[in-house]
Design an enzyme around this catalytic site. Structure first.
Site, PDB file in Angstrom:
ATOM      1  N   LYS A  35       0.848  -1.207   0.000  1.00  0.00           N
ATOM      2  CA  LYS A  35       0.000   0.000   0.000  1.00  0.00           C
ATOM      3  C   LYS A  35       0.876   1.246   0.000  1.00  0.00           C
ATOM      4  O   LYS A  35       1.922   1.268   0.669  1.00  0.00           O
ATOM      5  CB  LYS A  35      -0.899  -0.058   1.242  1.00  0.00           C
ATOM      6  CG  LYS A  35      -1.977   1.017   1.325  1.00  0.00           C
ATOM      7  CD  LYS A  35      -2.846   0.769   2.575  1.00  0.00           C
ATOM      8  CE  LYS A  35      -3.957   1.786   2.740  1.00  0.00           C
ATOM      9  NZ  LYS A  35      -4.807   1.492   3.917  1.00  0.00           N
ATOM     10  N   SER A  74      -9.743   1.413   3.073  1.00  0.00           N
ATOM     11  CA  SER A  74      -8.922   2.220   2.204  1.00  0.00           C
ATOM     12  C   SER A  74      -7.866   1.430   1.424  1.00  0.00           C
ATOM     13  O   SER A  74      -7.290   1.949   0.470  1.00  0.00           O
ATOM     14  CB  SER A  74      -8.209   3.305   3.014  1.00  0.00           C
ATOM     15  OG  SER A  74      -7.346   2.709   3.971  1.00  0.00           O
ATOM     16  N   SER A 106      -9.726  -0.992   7.268  1.00  0.00           N
ATOM     17  CA  SER A 106      -9.205  -0.807   5.904  1.00  0.00           C
ATOM     18  C   SER A 106      -8.487  -1.993   5.286  1.00  0.00           C
ATOM     19  O   SER A 106      -8.183  -1.954   4.094  1.00  0.00           O
ATOM     20  CB  SER A 106      -8.269   0.399   5.860  1.00  0.00           C
ATOM     21  OG  SER A 106      -9.032   1.563   5.773  1.00  0.00           O
TER      22      SER A 106
END
Ligand code: GLN
Length: 486
Positions: free
Chosen positions: A73, A148, A172
């Site tokens: 990420k 997310s 997330s």
């Protein structure tokens, strides 16, 4: 999946370079449509793979993650690599150091394919707040991948990485895993170092893996967890390998079902899949027990006070002076940025998106004199009660089971203008962060919507630092599902 690839690498059936090339080719073919990656690190990945191949050809033993292609990420710092956290304000930011998890991945010999898209500073549940692009859900490209860590989940679901790292502050990792039909693990707070993770809310943030199988999540956790002198909240390393605990046997375990999580409003399709999953656990020999987590109803309001408070303080460092984008460097756009205050205002007004600004304002308010006691302090007190609920429940049960999300993947734009409805999708996930306990989302079934079978995740929550039991139960479930469909 990792174990099979490892055997192939070891036996010379495939080279690490060929494996990396096949994933890079898949990314080149698919990611134009899906948008999972913000940065693809082709040359670096090839170089890392060649090192592994050299090691194998010297006859040296390789670890389980060695030569395995993964994604990270874009809120984790990787030296020499652009690290944006999905924000315009870090558009030009090249990380000068490696996050501890990156360091661990390198030591484990993993091959990093690239950095994945995310909601800006990890604020969101759909990846739509990224300043860069939308990520599509590979199951249905009209729908969001969740967030997310939407880029990481989509990369796994579309076979563009074997494993991915995400971060989870209020769900997330787990919610996008649920939306994309993959596995996502949020470890116990303190299990994995946050050093080099661009902070959202420091008392809640935790890094963890997204993978196609529970065993793969266990393997990745084994490589990244442990004490780090750079993060004082990390617990000591116990030298255990989590994949060693996946016996497939959960007889005698007690699984609690929190009655507060199954309100009348829960979508009937989700209730049905959930009930069937409870029966599956029972059939595997677990004892099922209804439990109560009486303060659950306060979890969302508490989260949406504590999280923005920490956000407002963490993001204060992005001021246009220290690093990242600065209004001072863009004289055509900001002709009037002459004073320090103007630099701050111009940089932050332009560099942050709406959701980030909303949370900075909320957090600044809840921390300000006069409101601190009424909001922040009160929320901290209720957080302690929520934590106690779990401590009490874990006197009676080994694990707690719920749906991961009250919904399947929704369409783009469905919640963009309605922050409250976006926040409500975190209802089942935020409690684990508030309490600091580990939780995993794994595929439990699907629901029909508009002619598509949308994945639904089941969430198991475990005792503090008991990822073994959590993973063992999720793995047993997964094996039983595979057994049924074979
Ligand atoms: N959706 C939640 C939020 O917007 C969770 C975010 C996260 O875990 N990073 O805050």
């Amino acid at each position: 999946m990792i174990r099979e690839l490892h055997e192939k690498l070891k036996n010379g059936n495939v080279t690490a370079l060929a494996l990396a090339e096949s994933y890079l080719a898949r990314i080149a073919e698919r990611d134009g449509d899906i948008g999972a990656y913000l940065t693809v690190l082709g040359d670096e990945a090839r170089r890392e793979a060649i090192l592994v191949d050299e090691k194998i050809s010297r006859g040296e033993a390789i670890g389980l993650l060695e030569g395995i292609p993964g994604a990270v990420k874009d809120n984790m710092c990787m030296r020499g690599t652009r690290t944006t956290a999905g924000s315009k304000i870090l558009d030009n930011y090249t990380a000068p150091y490696d996050a501890t998890v990156i360091d661990r991945l390198r030591k484990a010999g993993a091959v990093v394919l690239g950095k994945t898209n995310m909601d800006e500073f990890a604020m969101g549940s759909s990846t739509e707040s990224s300043a860069y692009k939308l990520t599509k859900n590979p199951i249905d490209t009209d729908r969001v991948p969740g967030g997310s860590s939407g880029g990481s989940a989509a990369a796994i679901a579309d076979n563009m990485a074997v494993f991915a790292l995400g971060s989870d502050t209020g769900g997330s990792i787990r919610q996008p895993a649920s939306f994309c039909g993959v596995v996502g693990l949020k470890p116990t707070y303190g299990r994995v170092s946050r050093y080099g993770l661009i902070a959202m809310a420091s008392s809640l943030d935790q890094i963890g893996p997204l993978t196609t199988t529970v065993e793969d999540a266990a393997i990745v956790l084994s490589e990244i967890y442990g004490y780090d002198p750079m993060d004082v909240t990390t617990a000591e390393s116990e030298g255990k390998r989590f994949e060693d605990f996946l016996t497939g046997d959960i007889r005698g375990l007690t699984i609690g079902i929190p009655k507060e999580y199954l309100s009348e409003n829960l979508d009937e399709r989700i209730r049905k899949v959930f009930s069937e999953s409870v029966e599956r656990f029972r059939a595997l020999g677990a004892e099922i027990k209804e439990i109560s987590l009486p303060h659950s109803k306060y979890a969302l309001p508490v989260y949406y006070i504590i999280m923005p408070s920490e956000v407002s303080s963490n993001l204060a460092r992005l001021d246009g002076i220290r690093y990242g984008m600065s209004a001072n460097d863009q004289s055509e756009r900001f002709a009037g940025s002459d004073t320090l205050l103007e630099t701050y205002l111009d940089t932050r007004s332009y560099g942050f998106g709406d959701e980030v600004k909303r949370r900075i304002m909320l957090g600044t308010y809840t921390l300000s004199a006069g409101y601190y006691d009424a909001y922040y302090k009160k929320a901290q007190a209720v957080r302690a009660l929520i934590r106690h609920d779990f401590a009490d429940a874990f006197q009676e049960v080994d694990l707690i089971f719920s749906p991961t999300s009250p919904e399947g993947a929704f369409r783009f734009g469905a919640k963009s203008d309605d922050p409250i409805s976006m926040y409500l999708s975190d209802i089942y996930t935020v409690t684990a962060n508030l309490a600091g306990i580990p939780a995993i989302s794994f595929p439990m079934g699907t629901m029909e919507e508009a002619g598509k079978a949308l994945p639904l995740g089941g969430q198991l929550m475990g005792k503090w630092f008991d990822e073994e039991t959590l993973l063992r139960a999720a793995d047993a479930f997964e094996k039983a599902v595979v057994g049924d469909t074979e």
